[in-house]
Design a protein around this motif. Sequence first.
Motif, PDB file in Angstrom:
ATOM      1  N   LYS A  64       0.079   5.162   6.491  1.00 30.97           N
ATOM      2  CA  LYS A  64      -0.238   3.743   6.437  1.00 30.97           C
ATOM      3  C   LYS A  64       1.031   2.900   6.339  1.00 30.97           C
ATOM      4  O   LYS A  64       2.027   3.315   5.732  1.00 30.97           O
ATOM      5  N   ALA A  65       0.974   1.718   6.903  1.00 31.44           N
ATOM      6  CA  ALA A  65       2.074   0.759   6.744  1.00 31.44           C
ATOM      7  C   ALA A  65       2.040   0.221   5.307  1.00 31.44           C
ATOM      8  O   ALA A  65       0.986  -0.218   4.816  1.00 31.44           O
ATOM      9  N   VAL A  66       3.179   0.277   4.592  1.00 27.95           N
ATOM     10  CA  VAL A  66       3.216  -0.154   3.186  1.00 27.95           C
ATOM     11  C   VAL A  66       3.030  -1.661   3.057  1.00 27.95           C
ATOM     12  O   VAL A  66       2.588  -2.176   2.007  1.00 27.95           O
ATOM     13  N   HIS A  67       3.354  -2.426   4.109  1.00 27.06           N
ATOM     14  CA  HIS A  67       3.245  -3.889   4.030  1.00 27.06           C
ATOM     15  C   HIS A  67       3.223  -4.440   5.456  1.00 27.06           C
ATOM     16  O   HIS A  67       3.560  -3.745   6.421  1.00 27.06           O
ATOM     17  N   GLY A  68       2.842  -5.705   5.561  1.00 28.48           N
ATOM     18  CA  GLY A  68       2.866  -6.304   6.871  1.00 28.48           C
ATOM     19  C   GLY A  68       4.280  -6.336   7.438  1.00 28.48           C
ATOM     20  O   GLY A  68       5.208  -6.786   6.743  1.00 28.48           O
ATOM     21  N   SER A  84       0.841  -1.200   0.000  1.00 28.63           N
ATOM     22  CA  SER A  84       0.000   0.000   0.000  1.00 28.63           C
ATOM     23  C   SER A  84       0.870   1.240   0.000  1.00 28.63           C
ATOM     24  O   SER A  84       1.977   1.240   0.540  1.00 28.63           O
ATOM     25  N   MET A  85       0.368   2.311  -0.613  1.00 30.07           N
ATOM     26  CA  MET A  85       1.065   3.592  -0.570  1.00 30.07           C
ATOM     27  C   MET A  85       0.940   4.165   0.856  1.00 30.07           C
ATOM     28  O   MET A  85      -0.071   3.958   1.529  1.00 30.07           O
ATOM     29  N   PRO A  86       1.972   4.891   1.311  1.00 28.75           N
ATOM     30  CA  PRO A  86       1.915   5.433   2.696  1.00 28.75           C
ATOM     31  C   PRO A  86       0.860   6.512   2.886  1.00 28.75           C
ATOM     32  O   PRO A  86       0.363   6.718   3.997  1.00 28.75           O
ATOM     33  N   MET A 117       2.642   9.386  16.746  1.00 27.63           N
ATOM     34  CA  MET A 117       2.846   7.969  16.429  1.00 27.63           C
ATOM     35  C   MET A 117       1.771   7.163  17.160  1.00 27.63           C
ATOM     36  O   MET A 117       1.486   7.416  18.330  1.00 27.63           O
ATOM     37  N   THR A 118       1.187   6.173  16.503  1.00 25.76           N
ATOM     38  CA  THR A 118       0.126   5.361  17.094  1.00 25.76           C
ATOM     39  C   THR A 118       0.572   3.922  17.357  1.00 25.76           C
ATOM     40  O   THR A 118      -0.254   3.082  17.740  1.00 25.76           O
ATOM     41  N   VAL A 119       1.850   3.606  17.114  1.00 26.28           N
ATOM     42  CA  VAL A 119       2.376   2.260  17.363  1.00 26.28           C
ATOM     43  C   VAL A 119       3.628   2.404  18.204  1.00 26.28           C
ATOM     44  O   VAL A 119       4.228   3.483  18.308  1.00 26.28           O
ATOM     45  N   SER A 120       4.084   1.263  18.733  1.00 24.70           N
ATOM     46  CA  SER A 120       5.303   1.253  19.544  1.00 24.70           C
ATOM     47  C   SER A 120       6.189   0.107  19.064  1.00 24.70           C
ATOM     48  O   SER A 120       5.745  -0.808  18.332  1.00 24.70           O
ATOM     49  N   ALA A 121       7.453   0.140  19.513  1.00 24.08           N
ATOM     50  CA  ALA A 121       8.430  -0.855  19.060  1.00 24.08           C
ATOM     51  C   ALA A 121       7.969  -2.250  19.457  1.00 24.08           C
ATOM     52  O   ALA A 121       7.404  -2.477  20.517  1.00 24.08           O
ATOM     53  N   GLY A 122       8.203  -3.209  18.542  1.00 18.56           N
ATOM     54  CA  GLY A 122       7.852  -4.604  18.756  1.00 18.56           C
ATOM     55  C   GLY A 122       6.466  -4.963  18.327  1.00 18.56           C
ATOM     56  O   GLY A 122       6.084  -6.152  18.308  1.00 18.56           O
ATOM     57  N   GLN A 123       5.680  -3.965  17.945  1.00 16.50           N
ATOM     58  CA  GLN A 123       4.306  -4.220  17.534  1.00 16.50           C
ATOM     59  C   GLN A 123       4.265  -4.701  16.082  1.00 16.50           C
ATOM     60  O   GLN A 123       5.042  -4.249  15.242  1.00 16.50           O
ATOM     61  N   THR A 124       3.340  -5.606  15.817  1.00 21.75           N
ATOM     62  CA  THR A 124       3.148  -6.106  14.432  1.00 21.75           C
ATOM     63  C   THR A 124       1.975  -5.372  13.813  1.00 21.75           C
ATOM     64  O   THR A 124       0.906  -5.240  14.430  1.00 21.75           O
ATOM     65  N   VAL A 125       2.183  -4.926  12.566  1.00 21.09           N
ATOM     66  CA  VAL A 125       1.147  -4.199  11.839  1.00 21.09           C
ATOM     67  C   VAL A 125       0.888  -4.891  10.500  1.00 21.09           C
ATOM     68  O   VAL A 125       1.723  -5.630   9.967  1.00 21.09           O
ATOM     69  N   GLY A 126      -0.315  -4.624   9.946  1.00 12.07           N
ATOM     70  CA  GLY A 126      -0.670  -5.174   8.629  1.00 12.07           C
ATOM     71  C   GLY A 126      -0.637  -4.106   7.567  1.00 12.07           C
ATOM     72  O   GLY A 126      -0.519  -2.911   7.833  1.00 12.07           O
ATOM     73  N   THR A 127      -0.757  -4.554   6.316  1.00 16.88           N
ATOM     74  CA  THR A 127      -0.717  -3.634   5.166  1.00 16.88           C
ATOM     75  C   THR A 127      -1.893  -2.654   5.263  1.00 16.88           C
ATOM     76  O   THR A 127      -3.041  -3.060   5.470  1.00 16.88           O
ATOM     77  N   GLY A 128      -1.537  -1.339   5.096  1.00 16.81           N
ATOM     78  CA  GLY A 128      -2.562  -0.290   5.100  1.00 16.81           C
ATOM     79  C   GLY A 128      -2.979   0.161   6.488  1.00 16.81           C
ATOM     80  O   GLY A 128      -3.810   1.073   6.607  1.00 16.81           O
ATOM     81  N   GLU A 129      -2.417  -0.413   7.556  1.00 20.40           N
ATOM     82  CA  GLU A 129      -2.780  -0.018   8.917  1.00 20.40           C
ATOM     83  C   GLU A 129      -2.157   1.338   9.264  1.00 20.40           C
ATOM     84  O   GLU A 129      -1.003   1.589   8.916  1.00 20.40           O
ATOM     85  N   THR A 130      -2.917   2.226   9.947  1.00 19.56           N
ATOM     86  CA  THR A 130      -2.407   3.540  10.316  1.00 19.56           C
ATOM     87  C   THR A 130      -1.397   3.393  11.444  1.00 19.56           C
ATOM     88  O   THR A 130      -1.669   2.755  12.449  1.00 19.56           O
ATOM     89  N   ILE A 131      -0.205   4.030  11.216  1.00 15.89           N
ATOM     90  CA  ILE A 131       0.854   3.920  12.229  1.00 15.89           C
ATOM     91  C   ILE A 131       1.212   5.292  12.808  1.00 15.89           C
ATOM     92  O   ILE A 131       1.959   5.398  13.781  1.00 15.89           O
ATOM     93  N   GLY A 132       0.788   6.394  12.198  1.00 17.10           N
ATOM     94  CA  GLY A 132       1.110   7.743  12.674  1.00 17.10           C
ATOM     95  C   GLY A 132       0.466   8.776  11.775  1.00 17.10           C
ATOM     96  O   GLY A 132      -0.337   8.446  10.889  1.00 17.10           O
TER      97      GLY A 132
END
Length: 374
Positions: free
Chosen positions: A283-287, A245-247, A321-336
């Motif tokens: 958005k996260a570009v990939h998982g 996904s595009m950021p 920022m909406t995530v923290s270190a060690g967290q797993t995210v999926g494609t297209g998920e908002t991270i910040g």
Amino acid sequence: MASNTPAPEAPFDAFGGGAAPSAPDTEWNPTEDSLRDRARSGGRHRVVKQRSNFARSSTVLGVGVIAAVGAGGLATAQDKPPVAISLPDLNLPDAHDLPGVGALLPAQEERETASADRANPNPLTSATYTTEADERASRSGQVTRTSLTTAEAPGAADAGEALRARILQQAEQQQASADAAEKAAAEKAAAEKAAAEAQAKADAAEKAEAEAKAKAEAEAKAKAEAEARAKAEAERLAKLAASYSMPLSSYSLTATYMQSGSMWSSGYHTGLDFAAPTGTPLKAVHGATVKSAGWSGSYGYRIVLELEDGTEIWYCHLSSMTVSAGQTVGTGETIGRVGATGNVSGAHLHLEVHPGGGDGVDPAAWLRSKGLTV
């Protein structure tokens, strides 16, 4: 009657071994009566009766006359005066009945032939000769013999002219046959040469056509393979695009990778800038796994995502920022969200791509390799 030559003093008797009477001063002329008387008195001397010499003499004479006509065409047998030859009829036994002599003389068939020759006033009227040209012509089935006939001409001059004309005519015929054969051979050779040249041209044309066909087939195959590869790549990219996904959904590119300028401490830009209003979701570009999330000096607030293959994606200058270190995210998920923290001149997302965690590469090219449109 012609007289015989004087007999020698002691002639050898081929039939009895004795000698004739010795009469050096007289002429011995044997007659039938004298020989018969001597036979009664016990004498062994006998004279062979000549039966075939005249026939042979006539034959030899005829051959000589024809040879003369063939050579010069100026003499015939009619020009020769008659020769009178007579022999006494002694009524002696035939020579074939004599011991030791009969085997050396001609057989009955030859004597009959000689008798027939004596009965024939013209025993030989023609002669045949073969020339070297005739021998060559015989191998090609042409005229092989030239006949010379003397009995046809009424005179020596006419016979010579007729013979010469016939020889010239046959020579012309043989020459014409030879010329025709040579012409036919030349025409045949020319036809064979033309056929060979035509066949060579046909073979060359066929070869050129086969090569052109093979080339066209190779080009068509290469084109089909290229189209197949392009289609496969498109399908792969489409599949990847579904997982990438595009950021940002809406943005403007304000700076490209390796762009030079004094605003960057290194003298050139190390990433790709997406200008957008502060607070725009990122958005996260990939998982991936969040490798780090926090302040990073001139980058301001930064989030680093690590993909499965080890590639790191840097999100810089964030407002939050909406995530923290060690967290797993999926494609297209908002991270910040977009911000203007760190060394900036306005709100934007500064994005960098580091394959394997190493040096950076062009983010635009990397996004396109994942099937995305920048």
